[in-house]
Design a protein around this motif. Structure first.
Motif, mmCIF file in Angstrom:
data_model
loop_
_atom_site.group_PDB
_atom_site.id
_atom_site.type_symbol
_atom_site.label_atom_id
_atom_site.label_comp_id
_atom_site.label_asym_id
_atom_site.label_seq_id
_atom_site.Cartn_x
_atom_site.Cartn_y
_atom_site.Cartn_z
ATOM 1 N N GLY A 1 37.020 47.317 28.510
ATOM 2 C CA GLY A 1 35.772 46.801 28.886
ATOM 3 C C GLY A 1 35.158 46.218 27.539
ATOM 4 O O GLY A 1 35.821 45.994 26.782
ATOM 5 N N CYS B 1 32.495 48.109 31.763
ATOM 6 C CA CYS B 1 32.537 46.690 32.412
ATOM 7 C C CYS B 1 32.285 47.115 33.658
ATOM 8 O O CYS B 1 32.023 47.986 34.421
ATOM 9 C CB CYS B 1 33.915 46.077 32.201
ATOM 10 S SG CYS B 1 35.385 46.941 33.127
ATOM 11 N N SER B 2 32.245 45.877 34.578
ATOM 12 C CA SER B 2 32.182 45.820 36.079
ATOM 13 C C SER B 2 33.324 46.391 36.747
ATOM 14 O O SER B 2 34.318 46.701 36.312
ATOM 15 C CB SER B 2 31.637 44.597 36.530
ATOM 16 O OG SER B 2 30.716 43.810 35.777
ATOM 17 N N GLU B 3 33.187 46.751 38.029
ATOM 18 C CA GLU B 3 34.164 47.369 38.851
ATOM 19 C C GLU B 3 34.380 46.344 40.093
ATOM 20 O O GLU B 3 33.584 46.527 41.117
ATOM 21 C CB GLU B 3 33.728 48.723 39.419
ATOM 22 C CG GLU B 3 34.695 49.360 40.700
ATOM 23 C CD GLU B 3 35.851 49.194 40.330
ATOM 24 O OE1 GLU B 3 36.542 48.795 39.221
ATOM 25 O OE2 GLU B 3 36.828 49.439 41.353
ATOM 26 N N TRP C 1 35.393 55.194 37.541
ATOM 27 C CA TRP C 1 34.830 53.918 38.116
ATOM 28 C C TRP C 1 34.167 54.277 39.362
ATOM 29 O O TRP C 1 34.446 55.412 40.222
ATOM 30 C CB TRP C 1 35.853 52.932 38.385
ATOM 31 C CG TRP C 1 36.774 53.055 39.378
ATOM 32 C CD1 TRP C 1 36.885 52.795 40.856
ATOM 33 C CD2 TRP C 1 38.199 53.808 39.164
ATOM 34 N NE1 TRP C 1 38.012 53.048 41.168
ATOM 35 C CE2 TRP C 1 38.591 53.635 40.445
ATOM 36 C CE3 TRP C 1 38.930 54.345 37.980
ATOM 37 C CZ2 TRP C 1 40.171 54.364 40.815
ATOM 38 C CZ3 TRP C 1 40.053 54.924 38.361
ATOM 39 C CH2 TRP C 1 40.656 54.975 39.367
ATOM 40 N N SER D 1 41.877 47.310 36.494
ATOM 41 C CA SER D 1 40.748 47.294 35.298
ATOM 42 C C SER D 1 41.523 47.839 34.106
ATOM 43 O O SER D 1 41.937 48.881 33.955
ATOM 44 C CB SER D 1 39.584 48.091 35.483
ATOM 45 O OG SER D 1 39.025 47.969 36.733
ATOM 46 N N ASP E 1 35.076 42.374 35.574
ATOM 47 C CA ASP E 1 36.016 43.547 35.432
ATOM 48 C C ASP E 1 37.297 42.859 34.882
ATOM 49 O O ASP E 1 37.926 42.220 35.614
ATOM 50 C CB ASP E 1 36.252 43.920 36.612
ATOM 51 C CG ASP E 1 37.115 45.243 36.871
ATOM 52 O OD1 ASP E 1 37.746 45.658 35.773
ATOM 53 O OD2 ASP E 1 37.176 45.682 38.030
ATOM 54 N N ASN F 1 32.979 50.553 35.348
ATOM 55 C CA ASN F 1 34.503 51.312 34.767
ATOM 56 C C ASN F 1 33.783 51.785 33.675
ATOM 57 O O ASN F 1 33.322 51.044 32.488
ATOM 58 C CB ASN F 1 35.493 50.084 34.640
ATOM 59 C CG ASN F 1 36.245 50.178 35.888
ATOM 60 O OD1 ASN F 1 37.000 50.969 36.302
ATOM 61 N ND2 ASN F 1 35.970 48.833 36.463
ATOM 62 N N HIS G 1 40.634 43.480 39.828
ATOM 63 C CA HIS G 1 39.741 43.089 38.510
ATOM 64 C C HIS G 1 39.264 41.581 38.984
ATOM 65 O O HIS G 1 39.729 41.052 40.037
ATOM 66 C CB HIS G 1 40.658 43.054 37.371
ATOM 67 C CG HIS G 1 41.712 41.947 37.140
ATOM 68 N ND1 HIS G 1 42.943 42.065 37.744
ATOM 69 C CD2 HIS G 1 41.632 40.643 36.727
ATOM 70 C CE1 HIS G 1 43.553 40.910 37.413
ATOM 71 N NE2 HIS G 1 42.764 39.935 36.864
#
Length: 322
Positions: free
Chosen positions: A245, A193-195, A163, A242, A224, A297, A199
């Protein structure tokens, strides 16, 4: 198992009985259509020999041996070289192939045939990671958290989760298309996914894919995902971090580029600088001018919800096939 199947590291000649190879095919089949020439090929299977040595071993006049050797050389089945001898130069012959396969013409399936390559997420060739950032393997943290130098640790190859807040990862995939084929479509899938810190269920991030330095398109990750353990995520990894994803499938086709079937750009497969013998570079990351800078991530086959790494599928068609 036949004796021919036991030949170690057999040198192979593959021929396709199609119009673009007819001249080569005719020369090879003509060369093989002689008992004398087959005896010459057998004699050359264990050593190189001069024309005189071949003639003597097979009881042939030198002129006859030369005629047969010329036919074999024109077909590319043997090669000859001139080397110094006591009197002038002598012609030395060597066999080129141990096995020949001829593919007869046929109406093969017209659907694209995929070649699949799975790339571990830690096998990147270039990286830029701006904290927060880190790598973890199946058994523990790799290097130190929020330390970009950890991305150069030898153990990075075993990473199962990577990440960063901003940056990119670049991978080199092998070109595996067979001779006589053209790339028709390329597909890349990975779990991402986002970071966010720990989360966050509402944390958009614009994640971009490049192939061969060409920007394919951007997909916005909505969150996330954490708080609920991923199906593959190891028990030692805190649930507040996290966890998993979404599996995203990117495709570049003859009509454009898509993520999960939704068009993201007009880049077509013909626009990609993909060449035989050169790696196919794939970059995944956050653009400098991204609207939503929410980090990334990237999950490996032993983290998250999907048991896969980064998977590339190369779809191709044989030249001359409709």
């Amino acid at each position: 198992m036949t004796n021919y199947e036991k030949i170690p590291n057999a040198r192979l000649l593959e021929l396709l009985a199609e119009d673009h190879e007819l001249q080569k095919l005719e020369a090879v089949t003509k060369a093989l259509g002689s008992e004398t020439r087959l005896k010459i090929l057998k004699f050359l299977s264990v050593h190189t020999s001069t024309v005189m040595e071949i003639a003597e071993a097979l009881g042939l006049p030198p002129s006859t041996a030369t005629l047969h050797i010329n036919i074999l050389e024109n077909a590319g089945l043997i090669k000859t070289d001139l080397r110094p001898a006591t009197r002038g130069l002598q012609r030395v012959c060597a066999r080129v192939y141990d096995r020949i396969i001829i593919q007869l013409p046929a109406y093969l399936e017209t659907a694209e045939t995929p070649i699949e390559v799975s790339m571990p997420i830690g096998a990147y060739t270039q990286v830029q990671a701006i904290p927060t950032c880190g790598l973890v393997g199946e058994l523990g943290i790799i290097g130190h958290l929020d330390d970009p130098s950890a991305f150069y640790e030898p153990q990075r190859i075993y990473a199962q989760l990577i990440w960063f807040r901003r940056g990119f990862l670049e991978y080199h995939f092998p070109y595996r298309l067979p001779p006589g084929s053209i790339l028709n479509e390329i597909e890349i899938s990975f779990e991402v996914c986002s970071e966010a810190p720990l989360h966050h269920p509402d944390w958009p991030s614009d994640i971009t894919l490049w192939i061969g330095g060409i920007e394919i398109g951007t997909w916005t990750s909505p969150a996330d995902f954490g708080g609920e353990r991923g199906m593959l995520t190891p028990a030692w990894w805190d649930t507040q971090n996290s966890q998993y994803g979404l599996l995203k499938v990117w495709k570049v086709t003859s009509t454009g580029s898509y993520v999960d079937g939704v068009q993201v750009s007009s880049i077509k497969v013909k626009d990609l600088p993909i060449k035989p013998g050169e790696p196919i570079s794939v970059r995944i990351g956050i653009k400098e001018n991204a609207t939503n800078v929410g980090g990334m991530n990237l999950f490996g086959s032993k983290f998250g919800n999907y048991p896969q790494d980064i998977v590339m599928r190369q779809y191709f068609k044989r030249v001359g096939k409709e």
